[in-house]
Design an enzyme around this catalytic site. Structure first.
Site, PDB file in Angstrom:
ATOM      1  N   GLN A 123       0.854  -1.188   0.000  1.00 50.40           N
ATOM      2  CA  GLN A 123       0.000   0.000   0.000  1.00 50.40           C
ATOM      3  C   GLN A 123       0.889   1.237   0.000  1.00 50.40           C
ATOM      4  O   GLN A 123       1.535   1.529   1.004  1.00 50.40           O
ATOM      5  CB  GLN A 123      -0.865  -0.057   1.252  1.00 50.40           C
ATOM      6  CG  GLN A 123      -1.809   1.076   1.447  1.00 50.40           C
ATOM      7  CD  GLN A 123      -2.514   0.952   2.794  1.00 50.40           C
ATOM      8  OE1 GLN A 123      -2.846  -0.147   3.239  1.00 50.40           O
ATOM      9  NE2 GLN A 123      -2.704   2.066   3.460  1.00 50.40           N
ATOM     10  N   GLY A 124       0.957   1.930  -1.112  1.00 53.17           N
ATOM     11  CA  GLY A 124       1.852   3.085  -1.237  1.00 53.17           C
ATOM     12  C   GLY A 124       1.129   4.387  -0.973  1.00 53.17           C
ATOM     13  O   GLY A 124       0.782   5.121  -1.908  1.00 53.17           O
ATOM     14  N   SER A 126       1.784   6.554   2.434  1.00 47.74           N
ATOM     15  CA  SER A 126       2.575   7.526   3.212  1.00 47.74           C
ATOM     16  C   SER A 126       3.814   7.995   2.463  1.00 47.74           C
ATOM     17  O   SER A 126       4.449   7.224   1.738  1.00 47.74           O
ATOM     18  CB  SER A 126       3.025   6.898   4.523  1.00 47.74           C
ATOM     19  OG  SER A 126       1.946   6.381   5.227  1.00 47.74           O
ATOM     20  N   SER A 158       4.799  -1.325   3.903  1.00 47.96           N
ATOM     21  CA  SER A 158       4.905  -2.710   4.398  1.00 47.96           C
ATOM     22  C   SER A 158       4.930  -3.671   3.218  1.00 47.96           C
ATOM     23  O   SER A 158       4.100  -3.573   2.309  1.00 47.96           O
ATOM     24  CB  SER A 158       3.708  -3.074   5.277  1.00 47.96           C
ATOM     25  OG  SER A 158       3.554  -2.161   6.311  1.00 47.96           O
ATOM     26  N   GLU A 241      -9.767  -1.989   6.986  1.00 47.84           N
ATOM     27  CA  GLU A 241      -8.443  -2.321   7.507  1.00 47.84           C
ATOM     28  C   GLU A 241      -8.537  -2.890   8.917  1.00 47.84           C
ATOM     29  O   GLU A 241      -7.721  -3.682   9.341  1.00 47.84           O
ATOM     30  CB  GLU A 241      -7.552  -1.067   7.502  1.00 47.84           C
ATOM     31  CG  GLU A 241      -6.086  -1.415   7.536  1.00 47.84           C
ATOM     32  CD  GLU A 241      -5.198  -0.184   7.501  1.00 47.84           C
ATOM     33  OE1 GLU A 241      -5.715   0.945   7.605  1.00 47.84           O
ATOM     34  OE2 GLU A 241      -3.981  -0.366   7.375  1.00 47.84           O
TER      35      GLU A 241
END
Ligand SMILES: Cc1cc2nc3c(=O)[nH]c(=O)nc-3n(C[C@H](O)[C@H](O)[C@H](O)COP(=O)(O)OP(=O)(O)OC[C@H]3O[C@@H](n4cnc5c(N)ncnc54)[C@H](O)[C@@H]3O)c2cc1C
Length: 376
Positions: A123-124, A126, A158, A241
């Site tokens: 998940q890009g 931040s 992550s 999430e």
């Protein structure tokens, strides 16, 4: 309120227990993110779970799920925790972004790999200057014919080191107000111009990376939803999430209490009165948290991100961090070098107050939406 399984849920739970009793031994040890071998075993475990039909069980069957209610995800996480199995892959929120917004062509192309756990995703979101204030992100995706050209940097991603795909938030409309100028793209991490640099954590985990994008070409067909819809999709997916995953998380805290109790009862660890008091208080906290999380799951509608989620998260942060303090002190007070996981878990619990929305941001949500306080 009745939290008992109905007959169908009980049958599902029994089936999972039976599968675990047959297959868990093979994967029970050596998973994690501390070494290449541990990562490989973790991915094997995820694939085995998926093949057995225990990943993404609430997603529609046509995309590889089982079309079951959300609460069944909770059952999976609860049973894995109770069996002290490695956790399930954290992909539900990413899957929901793709299932609920992507074109049929994109879904057909990428969902089998995601839900079958044969391809890892990250998940890009931040960036070094955009975490809590995500809308200020500066990574750009510039439209160029039938593709976008991506430039920028992500951080704390992550799983990026071994991911095949990245669900990326990037600015496509620089002239629009900041929330409306962001789009969501599926980026092939093997594309030319993607540079991943590992970040090793104090706990030894090697699951993070910084990711740099230098003129990375992404087909326009990999746009999820419409241009400018990225913020809306991000808010939608973040609703998935938490929730069912909390059942597993809290279940694991229950196991920590049980292990500590066993170690003290058997004389492996010694606890003075002050430590016994703290362990008892931590056990009560975990018990309360278990019921609180179960109630939230029972009350929530599909994908609803209620303020109760922020309360759950704040309670979990406090209770988990306190529990690992107690366990750490217990191990130290007994002059026993606990298993390496004791200290690593303590360190990991510190991250609980940062990821998925920091505790200060969660408190703001509670202040504004539950207490009705004005924004400052
Ligand atoms: C274990 C873990 C996994 C992660 N995985 C991913 C991932 O896969 N993909 C991804 O994109 N990101 C990931 N992140 C990043 C995470 O989303 C960010 O760290 C988080 O959003 C906070 O952003 P930041 O680190 O930039 O801190 P900042 O936003 O700079 O915050 C710094 C401090 O200031 C406080 N603060 C900020 N704004 C306010 C405000 N308005 N009011 C009061 N206090 C405020 C914060 O609460 C915090 O204490 C992960 C982080 C962790 C710890």
């Amino acid at each position: 309120m009745d939290f008992a399984d109905d007959p169908a849920a009980a049958e599902f739970r029994a089936g999972l227990r039976s599968w675990l009793s047959e297959h868990l031994a093979e994967y029970a040890h050596g998973t994690g993110y501390e070494s290449a071998e541990a990562v490989e075993r973790t991915h094997k475990w995820h694939k085995a779970l998926a093949q057995a039909g225990y990943v993404a069980v609430s997603l529609p069957a046509e995309y590889g799920g089982r079309g079951l209610p959300d609460s069944y995800e909770g059952i999976v996480n609860q049973e894995l925790a109770a069996a002290e199995a490695p956790p399930s892959p954290p992909i539900g929120h990413i899957a929901h972004a793709v299932v609920d917004f992507a074109s049929d062509e994109l879904k057909t192309r990428v969902l089998p790999g995601l839900l079958g756990c044969t391809q890892v995703w990250c998940q890009g979101f931040s960036e070094p200057g955009a975490g809590s204030d995500l809308a200020s992100l500066t990574t750009t995706a510039t439209a160029d014919g039938d593709r976008f050209v991506v430039n920028g940097q992500k951080i704390w991603t992550s799983g990026a080191m071994w991911s095949r795909w990245c669900l990326l938030m990037a600015r496509t409309e620089p002239d629009l107000p900041r929330h409306r100028g962001i789009s969501m793209l599926v980026v092939d991490m093997e594309s030319s111009g993607v540079d991943r640099r590992e970040i090793t954590l104090a706990s030894g985990s090697r699951e993070f990376a910084e990711v740099f994008f230098d003129n990375v070409s992404v087909p326009a067909a990999n746009l999820v939803g419409e241009r400018g819809q990225g913020w809306q999709i991000a808010m939608h997916m973040l609703a998935y999430e938490r929730g069912p995953a909390d059942m597993g998380w809290v279940g694991r805290l229950g196991q920590v209490i049980a292990t500590a109790r066993e170690a003290v009862s058997s004389g492996q660890l010694t606890a003075d009165e002050a430590l016994r008091q703290r362990l008892a208080a931590a056990a009560v906290d975990v018990e309360v948290l278990q019921w609180h999380v179960a109630r939230s799951l029972a009350n929530r509608g599909p994908g609803s991100r209620s303020e109760a989620g922020s309360v759950d998260k704040l309670l979990t942060i406090r209770i988990e961090q306190n529990l690992y303090h107690v366990v750490n002190d217990l191990a130290a007070a007994s002059f026993v070098v606990g298993p390496p996981t004791t200290f690593a878990n303590y360190l990991w619990s510190r991250a609980q107050s940062i990821y998925g929305g920091t505790q200060q941001i969660q408190r703001q949500i509670v202040a504004q939406r539950i207490l009705g306080l004005p924004r400052d």
